[in-house]
Design a protein around this motif. Structure first.
Motif, PDB file in Angstrom:
ATOM      1  N   VAL A   1      -8.968   2.409   0.749  1.00 60.11           N
ATOM      2  CA  VAL A   1      -7.699   1.719   0.516  1.00 60.11           C
ATOM      3  C   VAL A   1      -8.009   0.503  -0.352  1.00 60.11           C
ATOM      4  O   VAL A   1      -8.912  -0.273  -0.029  1.00 60.11           O
ATOM      5  CB  VAL A   1      -7.078   1.268   1.862  1.00 60.11           C
ATOM      6  CG1 VAL A   1      -5.791   0.517   1.607  1.00 60.11           C
ATOM      7  CG2 VAL A   1      -6.875   2.455   2.764  1.00 60.11           C
TER       8      VAL A   1
ATOM      9  N   LYS B   1      -7.038  -2.901  -1.111  1.00 66.19           N
ATOM     10  CA  LYS B   1      -6.201  -3.948  -0.516  1.00 66.19           C
ATOM     11  C   LYS B   1      -5.944  -5.031  -1.558  1.00 66.19           C
ATOM     12  O   LYS B   1      -6.832  -5.390  -2.324  1.00 66.19           O
ATOM     13  CB  LYS B   1      -6.922  -4.545   0.698  1.00 66.19           C
ATOM     14  CG  LYS B   1      -7.015  -3.593   1.878  1.00 66.19           C
ATOM     15  CD  LYS B   1      -6.282  -4.204   3.088  1.00 66.19           C
ATOM     16  CE  LYS B   1      -6.183  -3.225   4.237  1.00 66.19           C
ATOM     17  NZ  LYS B   1      -7.435  -3.076   4.980  1.00 66.19           N
TER      18      LYS B   1
ATOM     19  N   ARG C   1      -5.881   4.935  -1.764  1.00 63.11           N
ATOM     20  CA  ARG C   1      -4.524   4.391  -1.689  1.00 63.11           C
ATOM     21  C   ARG C   1      -4.477   3.029  -2.393  1.00 63.11           C
ATOM     22  O   ARG C   1      -5.380   2.215  -2.215  1.00 63.11           O
ATOM     23  CB  ARG C   1      -4.115   4.253  -0.220  1.00 63.11           C
ATOM     24  CG  ARG C   1      -2.621   4.248  -0.051  1.00 63.11           C
ATOM     25  CD  ARG C   1      -2.199   4.531   1.379  1.00 63.11           C
ATOM     26  NE  ARG C   1      -2.582   3.483   2.279  1.00 63.11           N
ATOM     27  CZ  ARG C   1      -3.330   3.678   3.365  1.00 63.11           C
ATOM     28  NH1 ARG C   1      -3.776   4.887   3.675  1.00 63.11           N
ATOM     29  NH2 ARG C   1      -3.632   2.672   4.156  1.00 63.11           N
TER      30      ARG C   1
ATOM     31  N   SER D   1      -3.722  13.412   9.476  1.00 65.01           N
ATOM     32  CA  SER D   1      -3.947  11.989   9.761  1.00 65.01           C
ATOM     33  C   SER D   1      -4.981  11.851  10.869  1.00 65.01           C
ATOM     34  O   SER D   1      -5.269  12.812  11.595  1.00 65.01           O
ATOM     35  CB  SER D   1      -2.640  11.320  10.174  1.00 65.01           C
ATOM     36  OG  SER D   1      -2.142  11.951  11.326  1.00 65.01           O
ATOM     37  N   THR D   2      -5.508  10.663  11.061  1.00 64.87           N
ATOM     38  CA  THR D   2      -6.486  10.382  12.109  1.00 64.87           C
ATOM     39  C   THR D   2      -5.721   9.974  13.359  1.00 64.87           C
ATOM     40  O   THR D   2      -4.528   9.611  13.275  1.00 64.87           O
ATOM     41  CB  THR D   2      -7.435   9.245  11.684  1.00 64.87           C
ATOM     42  OG1 THR D   2      -6.650   8.085  11.525  1.00 64.87           O
ATOM     43  CG2 THR D   2      -8.172   9.574  10.409  1.00 64.87           C
TER      44      THR D   2
ATOM     45  N   ASP E   1      -5.749   7.261  14.948  1.00 63.43           N
ATOM     46  CA  ASP E   1      -5.195   5.883  14.900  1.00 63.43           C
ATOM     47  C   ASP E   1      -4.157   5.718  13.792  1.00 63.43           C
ATOM     48  O   ASP E   1      -3.810   4.598  13.409  1.00 63.43           O
ATOM     49  CB  ASP E   1      -6.322   4.841  14.796  1.00 63.43           C
ATOM     50  CG  ASP E   1      -7.236   5.111  13.617  1.00 63.43           C
ATOM     51  OD1 ASP E   1      -6.978   6.106  12.888  1.00 63.43           O
ATOM     52  OD2 ASP E   1      -8.177   4.319  13.398  1.00 63.43           O
TER      53      ASP E   1
ATOM     54  N   GLU F   1      -4.162   6.596  10.554  1.00 65.08           N
ATOM     55  CA  GLU F   1      -4.599   6.448   9.155  1.00 65.08           C
ATOM     56  C   GLU F   1      -4.461   7.795   8.448  1.00 65.08           C
ATOM     57  O   GLU F   1      -4.523   8.855   9.087  1.00 65.08           O
ATOM     58  CB  GLU F   1      -6.050   5.943   9.157  1.00 65.08           C
ATOM     59  CG  GLU F   1      -6.670   5.656   7.800  1.00 65.08           C
ATOM     60  CD  GLU F   1      -5.815   4.827   6.870  1.00 65.08           C
ATOM     61  OE1 GLU F   1      -5.033   5.440   6.113  1.00 65.08           O
ATOM     62  OE2 GLU F   1      -5.900   3.576   6.904  1.00 65.08           O
ATOM     63  N   GLU F   2      -4.204   7.727   7.131  1.00 67.16           N
ATOM     64  CA  GLU F   2      -4.127   8.968   6.365  1.00 67.16           C
ATOM     65  C   GLU F   2      -5.519   9.594   6.263  1.00 67.16           C
ATOM     66  O   GLU F   2      -6.502   8.881   6.013  1.00 67.16           O
ATOM     67  CB  GLU F   2      -3.606   8.684   4.957  1.00 67.16           C
ATOM     68  CG  GLU F   2      -2.161   8.258   4.931  1.00 67.16           C
ATOM     69  CD  GLU F   2      -1.713   7.808   3.539  1.00 67.16           C
ATOM     70  OE1 GLU F   2      -0.513   7.869   3.258  1.00 67.16           O
ATOM     71  OE2 GLU F   2      -2.579   7.366   2.735  1.00 67.16           O
ATOM     72  N   ASP F   3      -5.570  10.888   6.402  1.00 70.64           N
ATOM     73  CA  ASP F   3      -6.848  11.593   6.257  1.00 70.64           C
ATOM     74  C   ASP F   3      -6.845  12.373   4.939  1.00 70.64           C
ATOM     75  O   ASP F   3      -7.657  12.122   4.061  1.00 70.64           O
ATOM     76  CB  ASP F   3      -7.043  12.535   7.461  1.00 70.64           C
ATOM     77  CG  ASP F   3      -8.351  13.300   7.381  1.00 70.64           C
ATOM     78  OD1 ASP F   3      -9.329  12.733   6.803  1.00 70.64           O
ATOM     79  OD2 ASP F   3      -8.403  14.452   7.836  1.00 70.64           O
TER      80      ASP F   3
END
Ligand SMILES: Nc1nc2c(c(=O)[nH]1)N[C@H]1C(S)=C(S)[C@@H](COP(=O)(O)OP(=O)(O)OC[C@H]3O[C@@H](n4cnc5c(N)ncnc54)[C@H](O)[C@@H]3O)O[C@H]1N2
Ligand code: MOO
Ligand SMILES: [Mg+2]
Length: 636
Positions: free
Chosen positions: A304, A306, A322, A347-348, A350, A352-354
């Motif tokens: 990601v 940020k 991302r 997805s994971t 938690d 998050e996108e996998d």
């Protein structure tokens, strides 16, 4: 500074059927004689004893009131001959306290060496108090010959009259050392001797003080009405000759919510970009950084990006990262796919996108702002002469530029004149008028980005106006007064200006409103605007003359913004070009009602001045719907 009033005495020049060449010529010669040392004003009257005496009396009054020690010279041309209309010598000589018969005879006898006709010319020289009075013949040629002689001793005569002992002795010393003698204009064969007593100069008489006073004021203005363009040219020339001064100001607000000191100032030189913006490859969309060549399909989301951080990742084929709008596109990626063109695949636990599915193909470079694509280092951020407002301060901030070189702004004095005026919040009695010009001008200046550094009021007396101007000159670069510039007995401005060293460039302009607008300059570079007292005239002449001068002073482009609009109603034309007030709103133009120069309501919400031509034999009105020039004077 020598205060000089040049009076042309001529029926034809006063009536406008002949052009005055002698008056301007005297002015030119005086300026050559003492460059920068003479404050000149000119006047033209017909061959009329009362008018000639009135002109002299005003100068003498001024000289008497002037305690500054300046020298005063009244110099006329015309009306010294023997024809029935020649009355200058008869008008002036009874007022003289002393006659300088030696100088008069020298003028005649030396001029006679050039032409025998000089014996008919009767020049008159004398003094009243500390004012030197010189009356010369009318022809430019005769004026030239007399001035050639006069200039050899004029400085000395003025020193004598003002009792300047040091200058007098140095004149004598220089005469002795150089063996200098007074020379004729051009030496010719000697002609017949002319005795001084035959010059026609009348014997000295006592001053008739009863001839001084309002009864002898000029009944017609002697100031030519300049076309607006010519007036503007003189103003621009004077404002341009002022050297631009520079200072460095902060672009950072001193406290949150306050304006930066540089706001509203004008850059004194070009400001270059120091940094690339963006200084990394930035995403234009919220989505995924990809390798364009990978195409649509399912990909693992490996990192990601940020905002505010660099992930350090190098994206490899088969993966995506991302990104958010403005975020850094990782190395290896060469395009961005917006989130709308993707689907979640897995997805994971938690959240998050996998893996995601890219639905569309993109070409390399899609939705990426390359380094320096907005601003490249070395680009011109602000040109010189650029006014620093909101966007400019944003630009400077975007480059981390915290100080900028700007041009200094003038110190501006706004002064109202008139015994009738009371400040707007005060008690009023009958015959008094509330001062609306001071607040109107103060806020016009503010709206245009200038601050008033001195505000004052002058009562109607020559002494108050003179002393008030003297004091304002110490504290301001640009002085605006309102009122006191027309034909009234309490209108002292035009007389006071030369007494404080002002050179009056014009005293009337061919326009409505604003006819008596007066403009002067001072030896230390100050500009002076005498705006008419009528409230509309003051505001209109501010927009037409003062604002462009302020812009030139700061090195800004001074051209007014203009547009063409249809005249909303048929108007009869005035003999003067007229500037009528109008409001432009949502594409419609309406006039602001009665256009009298005292009616301030005609300025309310006005954002246009519609320029109407002067009336002529062939054109007396302008029809509704005619396209006319409109000067933009407020937000549209
Ligand atoms: N015989 C002539 N009279 C006038 C002429 C002319 O050519 N011959 N010109 C007229 C024109 S045009 C104008 S404009 C005015 C200009 O007059 P002044 O500049 O001399 O101004 P004042 O006489 O002092 O006042 C005129 C008028 O304005 C009012 N005023 C002045 N100051 C203020 C202020 N600060 N706030 C509000 N109102 C102000 C003053 O009370 C007078 O009513 O002259 C015409 N006359
Ligand atoms: O020129 Mo004045 O300003 O008409 O009233
Ligand atoms: Mg007046």
């Amino acid at each position: 500074m020598i205060q000089v009033r040049i009076l042309t005495v001529s029926d034809r020049c006063a009536a406008g059927t002949s052009t005055d060449t002698s008056g301007p010529y005297i002015a030119e010669r005086l300026e050559e004689w003492r460059p920068g040392g003479v404050a000149l004003t000119r006047e033209c009257v017909s061959d009329d004893v009362i008018k000639i005496q009135g002109a002299l009396n005003r100068v003498v009054e001024l000289a008497n009131a002037d305690k500054s020690g300046q020298e005063h010279l009244f110099i006329s041309s015309g009306g010294t001959g023997l024809s029935p209309r020649d009355v200058t010598v008869q008008a002036i000589s009874p007022l003289l306290e002393k006659q300088a018969t030696g100088i008069m005879s020298a003028l005649v006898s030396l001029c006679v060496q050039k032409t025998p006709f000089a014996m008919l010319s009767n020049p008159l020289v004398g003094s009243i108090g500390r004012c030197l009075v010189v009356c010369l013949p009318g022809s430019k040629k005769a004026v030239a010959e007399n001035l050639d002689i006069l200039f050899q001793v004029l400085g000395h005569i003025l020193d004598l009259i003002s009792d300047s002992k040091s200058s007098i002795s140095s004149f004598h010393a220089s005469m002795q050392q150089s063996g200098h003698s007074i020379t004729a204009p051009v030496k010719k064969q000697q002609t017949e001797h002319v005795c001084p007593h035959k010059t026609g100069a009348p014997a000295q008489k006592k001053v008739d003080t009863s001839r001084r006073g309002v009864a002898f004021r000029a009944r017609h203005s002697t100031w030519p009405m300049l076309p607006v363009d010519e007036a503007m040219r003189l103003i621009t020339r004077a404002a341009t000759s002022h050297p631009l001064q520079t200072l460095t100001l902060s672009t950072v607000p001193p406290r949150p919510g306050e304006p930066a000191p540089a706001h509203g100032h004008v850059t004194s030189s070009v400001v270059l970009a120091r940094e690339d913006l963006p200084n990394y490859r930035a995403s234009i969309k919220d989505g995924y950084a990809v390798l364009a060549g990978d195409g649509p399909g399912v990909y693992k989301v490996v990192a990601v990006s940020k905002m505010g951080h660099s992930s350090g990742l190098v994206l490899e084929s088969g993966t995506v990262s991302r990104v958010t709008t403005g975020g850094m596109v990782p190395l290896g990626a060469d395009a961005v796919v917006q989130v709308e063109d993707t689907e979640l695949v897995s997805s994971t636990p938690d959240g998050e996108e996998d893996t995601i599915k890219i639905l569309s193909s993109v070409s390399p470079g899609t939705d990426i702002r390359p380094v320096g694509s907005d601003i490249a280092r070395g680009d011109i951020l602000l040109p010189g002469g650029c006014r620093i407002l909101a966007a400019e301060l944003g630009l400077l901030a975007s480059q981390g530029i915290t100080n900028v070189d700007v041009r200094s702004k003038p110190r501006i004095a706004v002064i109202s004149t008139g015994n009738e005026l009371v400040a707007s919040g005060s008690e009023m009695s009958s015959g008094q008028v509330r001062d609306s010009n001071t607040p109107a001008l103060l806020h016009l200046l503010r709206e245009d980005g200038y601050n008033v550094t001195l505000s004052a009021h002058f009562p109607d007396s020559l002494h108050d106006v003179t002393e008030g101007l003297r004091s304002a000159l110490k504290n301001a670069d640009i002085i605006l007064t309102t009122g006191g510039v027309s034909m009234g007995e309490c209108d002292y401005i035009k007389e006071a200006l030369p007494a404080v060293g002002g050179t009056v460039h014009f005293g009337r302009v061919h326009m409505k409103p604003g006819k008596p607008t007066t403009f002067a300059t001072f030896p230390s570079g100050q500009l002076y605007f005498g705006l008419p007292g009528n409230p509309v005239s003051a505001m209109v002449t501010y927009k037409l003359f003062v604002l462009p001068a302020l812009k030139v002073w700061e090195g800004r482009d001074s051209a007014p913004s203009v547009m063409k609009v249809e005249l909303p109603e048929t108007r009869n034309l005035d003999p003067r070009p007229e500037y009528i007030r109008a409001v432009y709103n949502n594409g419609e133009v309406r006039l602001t009602g009665g256009q009298c120069s005292s009616r301030l309501l005609s300025m309310r919400s006005a954002n246009l001045l519609l320029k109407l031509p002067p009336r002529s034999d062939t054109c007396t009105s302008v029809q509704q719907g005619t396209l006319v020039d409109a000067m933009i004077i407020g937000p549209l």
